[in-house]
Design a protein around this motif. Structure first.
Motif, PDB file in Angstrom:
ATOM      1  N   GLU A 133       8.466  -0.499   2.352  1.00 18.42           N
ATOM      2  CA  GLU A 133       9.586   0.000   1.005  1.00 18.42           C
ATOM      3  C   GLU A 133       9.600   1.503   1.009  1.00 18.42           C
ATOM      4  OE1 GLU A 133      11.634  -2.591   0.116  1.00 18.42           O
ATOM      5  OE2 GLU A 133      10.387  -4.066   0.291  1.00 18.42           O
ATOM      6  N   TYR A 134      10.662   1.738   0.925  1.00 17.72           N
ATOM      7  CA  TYR A 134      10.137   3.015   0.466  1.00 17.72           C
ATOM      8  C   TYR A 134      10.100   4.078  -1.283  1.00 17.72           C
ATOM      9  CZ  TYR A 134      15.456   3.115   0.747  1.00 17.72           C
ATOM     10  OH  TYR A 134      16.784   2.517   0.601  1.00 17.72           O
ATOM     11  N   ILE A 135       9.958   4.987  -2.272  1.00 19.75           N
ATOM     12  CA  ILE A 135      10.070   5.115  -2.891  1.00 19.75           C
ATOM     13  C   ILE A 135      10.368   7.315  -2.536  1.00 19.75           C
ATOM     14  CG2 ILE A 135       9.361   6.349  -5.119  1.00 19.75           C
ATOM     15  CD1 ILE A 135       7.230   3.128  -5.316  1.00 19.75           C
ATOM     16  N   ILE A 136      11.167   7.386  -2.362  1.00 16.02           N
ATOM     17  CA  ILE A 136      11.892   9.165  -2.708  1.00 16.02           C
ATOM     18  C   ILE A 136      12.722   9.746  -3.557  1.00 16.02           C
ATOM     19  CG2 ILE A 136      13.276  10.626  -1.430  1.00 16.02           C
ATOM     20  CD1 ILE A 136      12.928   7.967   1.370  1.00 16.02           C
ATOM     21  N   ARG A 137      11.755  10.558  -3.668  1.00 13.93           N
ATOM     22  CA  ARG A 137      11.936  11.572  -4.821  1.00 13.93           C
ATOM     23  C   ARG A 137      13.052  11.704  -4.263  1.00 13.93           C
ATOM     24  NH1 ARG A 137      12.066  14.637  -9.012  1.00 13.93           N
ATOM     25  NH2 ARG A 137      11.218  16.114  -9.631  1.00 13.93           N
ATOM     26  N   TYR A 138      14.277  12.169  -5.855  1.00 15.48           N
ATOM     27  CA  TYR A 138      15.238  12.172  -5.226  1.00 15.48           C
ATOM     28  C   TYR A 138      15.893  13.879  -6.631  1.00 15.48           C
ATOM     29  CZ  TYR A 138      20.772  12.151  -5.838  1.00 15.48           C
ATOM     30  OH  TYR A 138      21.806  12.702  -5.595  1.00 15.48           O
ATOM     31  N   LYS A 139      16.712  14.954  -5.894  1.00 18.81           N
ATOM     32  CA  LYS A 139      17.050  15.754  -6.303  1.00 18.81           C
ATOM     33  C   LYS A 139      18.587  16.061  -6.387  1.00 18.81           C
ATOM     34  CE  LYS A 139      13.267  18.527  -7.266  1.00 18.81           C
ATOM     35  NZ  LYS A 139      12.639  19.889  -6.989  1.00 18.81           N
TER      36      LYS A 139
ATOM     37  N   CYS B 210       4.624   1.172   1.252  1.00 12.35           N
ATOM     38  CA  CYS B 210       6.090   1.751   0.591  1.00 12.35           C
ATOM     39  C   CYS B 210       5.695   3.276   1.239  1.00 12.35           C
ATOM     40  CB  CYS B 210       5.859   1.049  -0.975  1.00 12.35           C
ATOM     41  SG  CYS B 210       7.133   2.090  -1.248  1.00 12.35           S
ATOM     42  N   ILE B 211       6.756   3.884   1.554  1.00 11.60           N
ATOM     43  CA  ILE B 211       6.126   5.347   2.068  1.00 11.60           C
ATOM     44  C   ILE B 211       6.716   6.420   0.791  1.00 11.60           C
ATOM     45  CG2 ILE B 211       6.909   7.058   3.421  1.00 11.60           C
ATOM     46  CD1 ILE B 211       5.454   5.434   4.606  1.00 11.60           C
ATOM     47  N   VAL B 212       6.066   7.385   0.103  1.00 13.34           N
ATOM     48  CA  VAL B 212       6.457   7.980  -0.752  1.00 13.34           C
ATOM     49  C   VAL B 212       6.336   9.316  -0.360  1.00 13.34           C
ATOM     50  CG1 VAL B 212       5.286   8.651  -2.953  1.00 13.34           C
ATOM     51  CG2 VAL B 212       5.378   6.603  -2.196  1.00 13.34           C
ATOM     52  N   ALA B 213       7.435   9.334  -0.811  1.00 11.09           N
ATOM     53  CA  ALA B 213       8.034  11.188   0.092  1.00 11.09           C
ATOM     54  C   ALA B 213       8.420  12.119  -1.074  1.00 11.09           C
ATOM     55  CB  ALA B 213       8.628  11.469   1.170  1.00 11.09           C
TER      56      ALA B 213
ATOM     57  N   ALA C 142       4.283   4.826  -9.392  1.00  8.61           N
ATOM     58  CA  ALA C 142       3.880   5.155  -8.001  1.00  8.61           C
ATOM     59  C   ALA C 142       4.722   6.089  -7.136  1.00  8.61           C
ATOM     60  CB  ALA C 142       4.708   3.704  -6.893  1.00  8.61           C
ATOM     61  N   GLY C 143       5.592   6.663  -7.647  1.00  8.40           N
ATOM     62  CA  GLY C 143       6.537   7.755  -7.520  1.00  8.40           C
ATOM     63  C   GLY C 143       6.252   8.787  -7.203  1.00  8.40           C
ATOM     64  N   ARG C 144       5.215   8.557  -8.599  1.00  5.29           N
ATOM     65  CA  ARG C 144       4.632   9.913  -8.384  1.00  5.29           C
ATOM     66  C   ARG C 144       3.126  10.241  -7.838  1.00  5.29           C
ATOM     67  NH1 ARG C 144       4.543  12.268 -15.154  1.00  5.29           N
ATOM     68  NH2 ARG C 144       4.162  14.564 -13.505  1.00  5.29           N
ATOM     69  N   CYS C 145       2.893   9.278  -7.771  1.00  6.35           N
ATOM     70  CA  CYS C 145       1.494   9.039  -6.869  1.00  6.35           C
ATOM     71  C   CYS C 145       1.436  10.260  -5.421  1.00  6.35           C
ATOM     72  CB  CYS C 145       1.043   7.864  -6.702  1.00  6.35           C
ATOM     73  SG  CYS C 145       0.208   7.617  -7.515  1.00  6.35           S
ATOM     74  N   ARG C 146       2.999  10.649  -5.370  1.00  3.28           N
ATOM     75  CA  ARG C 146       3.254  11.544  -4.131  1.00  3.28           C
ATOM     76  C   ARG C 146       2.511  13.097  -4.236  1.00  3.28           C
ATOM     77  NH1 ARG C 146       5.464  16.096  -1.860  1.00  3.28           N
ATOM     78  NH2 ARG C 146       6.476  16.497  -4.290  1.00  3.28           N
ATOM     79  N   TRP C 147       2.133  13.638  -5.440  1.00  6.55           N
ATOM     80  CA  TRP C 147       1.778  14.367  -6.074  1.00  6.55           C
ATOM     81  C   TRP C 147      -0.296  14.410  -5.985  1.00  6.55           C
ATOM     82  CZ3 TRP C 147       3.343  18.735  -6.562  1.00  6.55           C
ATOM     83  CH2 TRP C 147       4.955  18.623  -7.470  1.00  6.55           C
ATOM     84  N   LYS C 148      -0.638  13.502  -5.778  1.00  4.26           N
ATOM     85  CA  LYS C 148      -1.544  12.868  -4.763  1.00  4.26           C
ATOM     86  C   LYS C 148      -2.302  13.661  -3.632  1.00  4.26           C
ATOM     87  CE  LYS C 148      -2.672  10.672  -8.861  1.00  4.26           C
ATOM     88  NZ  LYS C 148      -3.237  10.737  -9.535  1.00  4.26           N
ATOM     89  N   ILE C 149      -1.593  13.679  -2.728  1.00  3.67           N
ATOM     90  CA  ILE C 149      -1.296  14.471  -1.461  1.00  3.67           C
ATOM     91  C   ILE C 149      -1.895  15.864  -1.446  1.00  3.67           C
ATOM     92  CG2 ILE C 149       1.572  14.692  -0.916  1.00  3.67           C
ATOM     93  CD1 ILE C 149       0.243  13.485   2.076  1.00  3.67           C
ATOM     94  N   GLU C 150      -0.949  16.426  -2.579  1.00  8.25           N
ATOM     95  CA  GLU C 150      -1.297  17.870  -2.721  1.00  8.25           C
ATOM     96  C   GLU C 150      -2.634  17.977  -3.462  1.00  8.25           C
ATOM     97  OE1 GLU C 150       0.929  20.488  -2.538  1.00  8.25           O
ATOM     98  OE2 GLU C 150       2.756  19.299  -1.484  1.00  8.25           O
TER      99      GLU C 150
ATOM    100  N   TRP D  80       0.800  -1.260  -0.091  1.00  6.42           N
ATOM    101  CA  TRP D  80       0.252  -0.274   0.368  1.00  6.42           C
ATOM    102  C   TRP D  80       0.968   1.270  -0.285  1.00  6.42           C
ATOM    103  CZ3 TRP D  80      -5.602  -0.078  -0.545  1.00  6.42           C
ATOM    104  CH2 TRP D  80      -6.025  -1.514  -0.976  1.00  6.42           C
ATOM    105  N   LEU D  81       0.634   1.889  -0.556  1.00  8.55           N
ATOM    106  CA  LEU D  81       1.227   3.725  -0.552  1.00  8.55           C
ATOM    107  C   LEU D  81       0.906   4.489   0.181  1.00  8.55           C
ATOM    108  CD1 LEU D  81       1.512   3.889  -4.971  1.00  8.55           C
ATOM    109  CD2 LEU D  81       3.428   2.731  -3.270  1.00  8.55           C
ATOM    110  N   VAL D  82       1.950   4.879   0.825  1.00 10.21           N
ATOM    111  CA  VAL D  82       1.444   5.686   2.696  1.00 10.21           C
ATOM    112  C   VAL D  82       2.358   7.087   1.663  1.00 10.21           C
ATOM    113  CG1 VAL D  82       1.527   7.010   4.642  1.00 10.21           C
ATOM    114  CG2 VAL D  82       0.689   3.988   3.658  1.00 10.21           C
TER     115      VAL D  82
END
Length: 441
Positions: A265-271, A243-246, A346-354, A141-143
């Motif tokens: 698990e995690y998927i974290i935006r990286y710059k 899976c933490i998405v941040a 899945a990583g791009r789903c982070r925008w859903k919280i915005e 589950w994506l959080v």
């Protein structure tokens, strides 16, 4: 859409609040019984309105998208509205619904953990339904994790407000105060996001800026709040595969260690600026895996651990020109040619919280930035109630409006729900609600 088709679709929804109630009773019939069971902090001799009525009134305030307590008191000061809302809540009717001041006095004393239990129970019930299983990514589950500022001004409304200095060291130096929140939302697919945990970003009770020198002043922040919100999630969902998405703020040893210890698990935006060593290690590897628009390398060193780096290029045509945007993430999940693009989505789903989270609650379906109370505990309870109301409204929008092809603008959804609060119930509507009520309440 033609005028004839528009007229037909509008006829499908005779009474918006009735349809919203039906969806709520279908997905979470326990709502009002849960409100009734919270530990009431008041002395029994002073109770005019039950906790179910108090919280039910705030719930319908959120359904209607009313931002202020004065607005709630004004809009609900109507015989038909009061009669219907008492009916919806399954409570014996009174002449009036509770006044905004009365509600705030109740919320000032109510322990927020009571509402957090309901918040967690909603998520638990949704997961048990199996309705949303397709939203999982590789069995997880994506959080979605992100922070947001809720209120800023020149006045420090309570001691938990954080401070921010502008024009420091100059003649026009001034301080503004703000409160913020770290939010964790579970993604259920189809743009549905539900709050799984909430943590206030605030000064501790013993914090006093005037008593400390500049070096000792360490205000709360998102990373510190993450440690606390992670503990909440683990407590309520100890075995849930997550899976933490941040965003890039969470590229840190502390965050990755917590995820590892909790079995997440995690998927974290990286710059590149987040952790330069990751980019250096990534570029030093001569051969990179490629599939479609994705490029990846597994086992890149970050401190004492290895992370997997995924990059994804997206090309769109804007104003007649082709524009390519590159995204990058670090993840604990092994990347392959088969799952690379799935992990990128899945990583791009982070925008859903915005968009489906903060922006929706700030601008489209109410205004969580409005301070309904200056009291710190009441503010937390108002926010938690908004999360409960908003998710029920999301379910109504998807499982009723969208499924029936009823198109409304986001701002019209709340206003039309509010307008329907005082409508005379038809016999069919009355029977339907009574039947549902007998099960849930």
């Amino acid at each position: 859409m033609s005028r004839e088709r528009d007229r037909i679709t509008k006829k499908r929804e005779q009474n918006p609040v009735i349809e919203c109630n039906k969806v709520q009773k279908r997905f979470y019939p326990e709502l009002f019984s849960k409100f009734a069971k919270v530990k009431d902090p008041r002395h029994s001799s002073y109770i005019d309105y039950s906790s179910k009525v108090m919280l039910g009134t705030v719930y319908y305030k959120g359904i209607a998208g009313i931002s202020s307590m004065q607005g709630m008191t004004r809009e609900f000061n109507n015989d038909a509205v009061a009669k219907n809302l008492y009916h919806f809540m399954g409570s014996n009717p009174k002449e009036y619904l509770p006044h905004g001041v009365t509600v705030n006095e109740f919320l000032e004393r109510l322990d927020p953990s009571e509402l957090e239990e309901i918040q967690s129970d909603i998520v638990y019930r949704m997961i048990r339904r199996k309705t949303f299983d397709e939203a999982k990514v590789l069995g997880k589950w994506l959080v979605l994790i992100d922070g947001s500022e809720l209120d800023e001004g020149n006045t420090q409304k309570n001691e938990q407000y954080l401070s921010r200095c502008y024009n420091k060291g100059k003649e026009n130096e001034f301080i503004k105060y703000h409160r913020s929140v770290l939010e964790a939302k579970i993604y259920f697919g189809n743009n549905l996001v539900c709050s799984i945990a909430t943590e206030a970003i605030e000064n501790p009770a013993d914090y006093n800026e005037k008593k400390q020198n500049e070096e000792e002043i360490k205000q709360d922040c998102e990373r510190k709040a993450f440690v606390r919100i992670a503990a909440k999630i683990k407590k309520h969902f100890p075995r849930l595969p997550l899976c933490i998405v941040a965003d890039g703020l969470y590229v840190s040893e502390t965050v990755l260690k917590i995820c590892q210890e909790n079995g997440w698990e995690y998927i974290i935006r990286y710059k590149e600026g987040c952790a330069p060593t990751i980019e250096q290690e990534y570029q030093a590897i001569p051969e990179k895996n490629q599939t479609g628009n994705a490029e990846y390398v597994n086992g890149v060193l970050f401190g004492d651990r290895e992370v997997n780096v995924l990059k994804y290029r997206e090309t769109k045509v804007k104003k007649g020109e082709s524009v390519t945007t590159e995204f990058a993430w670090i993840t604990s999940m092994g990347i392959t040619n088969k799952n690379a693009e799935k992990l990128a989505r899945a990583g791009r789903c982070r925008w859903k919280i915005e968009n489906q989270g903060f922006n929706r609650q700030k601008y489209w379906q109410g205004n969580i930035e409005h301070a309904c109370s200056w009291n710190e505990r009441a503010q937390k309870n108002h926010y938690l109630m908004e999360q409960i109301s908003d998710f029920m409204k999301q379910l109504y929008e998807y499982f009723y409006l969208k499924k029936n092809e009823i198109k409304k603008t986001q701002k019209n959804i709340s206003s039309e729900l509010l307008a329907s609060f005082g409508r005379q119930l038809t016999e069919a509507e009355d029977i339907s609600v009574q039947l549902n009520k007998s099960v849930s309440n």
